[in-house]
Scaffold this active site. Structure first.
Site, PDB file in Angstrom:
ATOM      1  N   HIS A 158       0.859  -1.425  -0.010  1.00 30.76           N
ATOM      2  CA  HIS A 158      -0.073   0.048   0.190  1.00 30.76           C
ATOM      3  C   HIS A 158       0.773   1.333   0.113  1.00 30.76           C
ATOM      4  O   HIS A 158       0.256   2.292  -0.254  1.00 30.76           O
ATOM      5  CB  HIS A 158      -1.122  -0.033   1.220  1.00 30.76           C
ATOM      6  CG  HIS A 158      -1.849  -1.061   1.131  1.00 30.76           C
ATOM      7  ND1 HIS A 158      -2.751  -1.470   0.209  1.00 30.76           N
ATOM      8  CD2 HIS A 158      -2.209  -2.118   2.270  1.00 30.76           C
ATOM      9  CE1 HIS A 158      -3.452  -2.262   0.445  1.00 30.76           C
ATOM     10  NE2 HIS A 158      -3.480  -2.690   1.777  1.00 30.76           N
ATOM     11  N   ASP A 179      -2.590 -10.943  -2.133  1.00 31.25           N
ATOM     12  CA  ASP A 179      -3.129 -10.520  -0.772  1.00 31.25           C
ATOM     13  C   ASP A 179      -4.552  -9.997  -1.024  1.00 31.25           C
ATOM     14  O   ASP A 179      -4.829  -9.642  -2.281  1.00 31.25           O
ATOM     15  CB  ASP A 179      -2.232  -9.006  -0.606  1.00 31.25           C
ATOM     16  CG  ASP A 179      -2.749  -8.550   0.993  1.00 31.25           C
ATOM     17  OD1 ASP A 179      -1.948  -8.935   1.977  1.00 31.25           O
ATOM     18  OD2 ASP A 179      -3.611  -7.605   1.078  1.00 31.25           O
ATOM     19  N   HIS A 231      -6.182  -7.368  -0.410  1.00 37.53           N
ATOM     20  CA  HIS A 231      -6.267  -5.896  -0.699  1.00 37.53           C
ATOM     21  C   HIS A 231      -5.574  -5.675  -1.881  1.00 37.53           C
ATOM     22  O   HIS A 231      -4.602  -6.360  -2.257  1.00 37.53           O
ATOM     23  CB  HIS A 231      -5.678  -5.186   0.475  1.00 37.53           C
ATOM     24  CG  HIS A 231      -6.480  -5.550   1.733  1.00 37.53           C
ATOM     25  ND1 HIS A 231      -5.823  -6.332   2.706  1.00 37.53           N
ATOM     26  CD2 HIS A 231      -7.660  -4.716   2.381  1.00 37.53           C
ATOM     27  CE1 HIS A 231      -6.632  -6.439   3.582  1.00 37.53           C
ATOM     28  NE2 HIS A 231      -7.598  -5.644   3.657  1.00 37.53           N
ATOM     29  N   ASP A 240      -4.358 -12.727   3.863  1.00 40.14           N
ATOM     30  CA  ASP A 240      -5.648 -12.491   4.450  1.00 40.14           C
ATOM     31  C   ASP A 240      -6.679 -12.920   3.626  1.00 40.14           C
ATOM     32  O   ASP A 240      -8.000 -12.342   3.727  1.00 40.14           O
ATOM     33  CB  ASP A 240      -5.190 -10.987   4.716  1.00 40.14           C
ATOM     34  CG  ASP A 240      -4.620  -9.784   3.583  1.00 40.14           C
ATOM     35  OD1 ASP A 240      -4.427 -10.851   2.461  1.00 40.14           O
ATOM     36  OD2 ASP A 240      -4.547  -9.099   3.815  1.00 40.14           O
TER      37      ASP A 240
HETATM   38 ZN    ZN Z   1      -4.166  -7.345   2.866  1.00 37.83          ZN
END
Ligand code: ZN
Length: 334
Positions: free
Chosen positions: A122, A159, A161, A246
């Site tokens: 991120h 991931d 996200h 995740d």
């Molecule tokens: Zn994540």
């Protein structure tokens, strides 16, 4: 496998209630201690030169002085302490180590896995976000491209996200292919199908946003039907897997249903793909907040790279996922 690990990564303290805690690395280490053929490497702290390939100099100064002043709250979910700067540089340095080890021939049971924290995907060129300060995979990708024997790199991000930071670093570059499977609607809200890259990078960003509830079948279909043809076209010398865990069915913060076996099956698919492309492969830890699910999944990737045959799921990907993959293929002409 050879795991990149440094104690410095434990000292990035985030408080007792923060999901991105040092217990994540402890859980992984504890789980791996029961297995054979686990080796550790410490790597080097990422150099200023390596970090500046993807981050602005003023931003790096800002993070360094934030930590030197004792840290505190960076934004709504990002916190740091004095040791965070060294932890972040260690985490990025482990990714650089992993990429270089893979390019120098480490494969099969020697495949490198950078198990550092804070995570990275991120972090944008000039902003820390989502528990991330330095774009570990991005730093490693850009560093690999500085080698004479590397022309093109790919980052595949499983991931749950979207890796907005990695995408942003390379959005207008043709030499780095960024692809991501992520849960639609989760933080940070980026990663739509119609974000294919721009300019020289047109076609080298490939997003697969899935509805919550997808599992092994849908993830494997994305790799087989979209990622494989996309990477065959890009023909990378190196694949860096932004490996967050995740999307696991027992992770507390997503609705995805990937099983521990599913992570093994994905690792096997990617390793086979890299064999076919004559590309090196390296893994870099991102998220994953269920400690047992995280540790078991990392162990499963390790065992898979040592030759364990992962269980293949029965049946087809669900209809919504198949429709989404059709959209992605249309966007990219695959
Ligand atoms: Zn994540």
């Amino acid at each position: 496998m050879r795991f990149g690990y440094r104690d410095a990564c434990l000292r990035h303290e985030t408080g007792t209630r923060h999901p991105e805690s040092s217990d994540r690395l402890r859980a992984i280490r504890r789980r791996l201690s029961r297995l054979h053929e686990v080796e550790y490497e410490a790597g080097e702290l990422a150099t200023r030169e390596a970090m500046e390939r993807v981050h602005n100099s003023a931003y790096l100064d800002e993070v360094e002085s934030f930590c030197a002043d004792g840290g505190g709250t960076w934004d709504a979910d990002g916190v740091g302490v004095e040791a965070t700067w060294e932890a972040a540089r260690a985490s990025a340095g482990l990714s650089v180590w992993a990429a270089n080890a893979a390019l120098d021939g480490a494969q099969g049971g020697d495949t490198p896995f950078a198990s550092g924290r804070p995570p990275g995907h991120h972090a944008e060129p000039d902003e820390a976000m989502g528990f991330c300060f330095l774009g570990n995979a991005g730093v490693a990708a850009a560093d690999a491209l500085a080698r004479d024997d590397v022309d093109r790199v790919a980052v595949f991000d499983w991931d749950v996200h979207h890796g907005n930071g990695t995408q942003k670093m390379f959005y207008e570059r043709g030499d780095v292919h960024y692809s991501s499977i992520h849960e639609r609607g989760l933080f940070p809200g980026t990663g739509h199908v119609d974000e294919p890259g721009r300019g020289a990078g047109q076609g080298t960003t490939l997003n697969i946003p899935y509805q919550g509830g997808c599992g092994d079948r849908e993830y494997l279909a994305a790799i087989d039907d979209v990622l494989r043809p996309g990477l065959e076209r890009h023909d990378p010398d190196l694949l860096i897997v932004s490996a967050g865990f995740d999307a696991h069915e027992h992770d507390p913060i997503s609705r995805m249903r990937v099983s521990t076996e599913g992570y093994g099956a994905m690792a096997r698919r990617l390793d086979d793909l890299c064999d076919d492309l004559d590309a090196a492969i390296a893994f870099v830890l991102e998220g994953g907040y269920g400690l047992d699910a995280l540790a078991d999944s990392v162990a499963m990737v390790h065992e898979t790279m040592h030759g364990r045959d992962p269980l293949e799921p029965d049946g087809e990907a669900n209809d919504r996922a198949r429709e989404r993959l059709d959209e992605v293929r249309a966007e990219h002409g695959l």
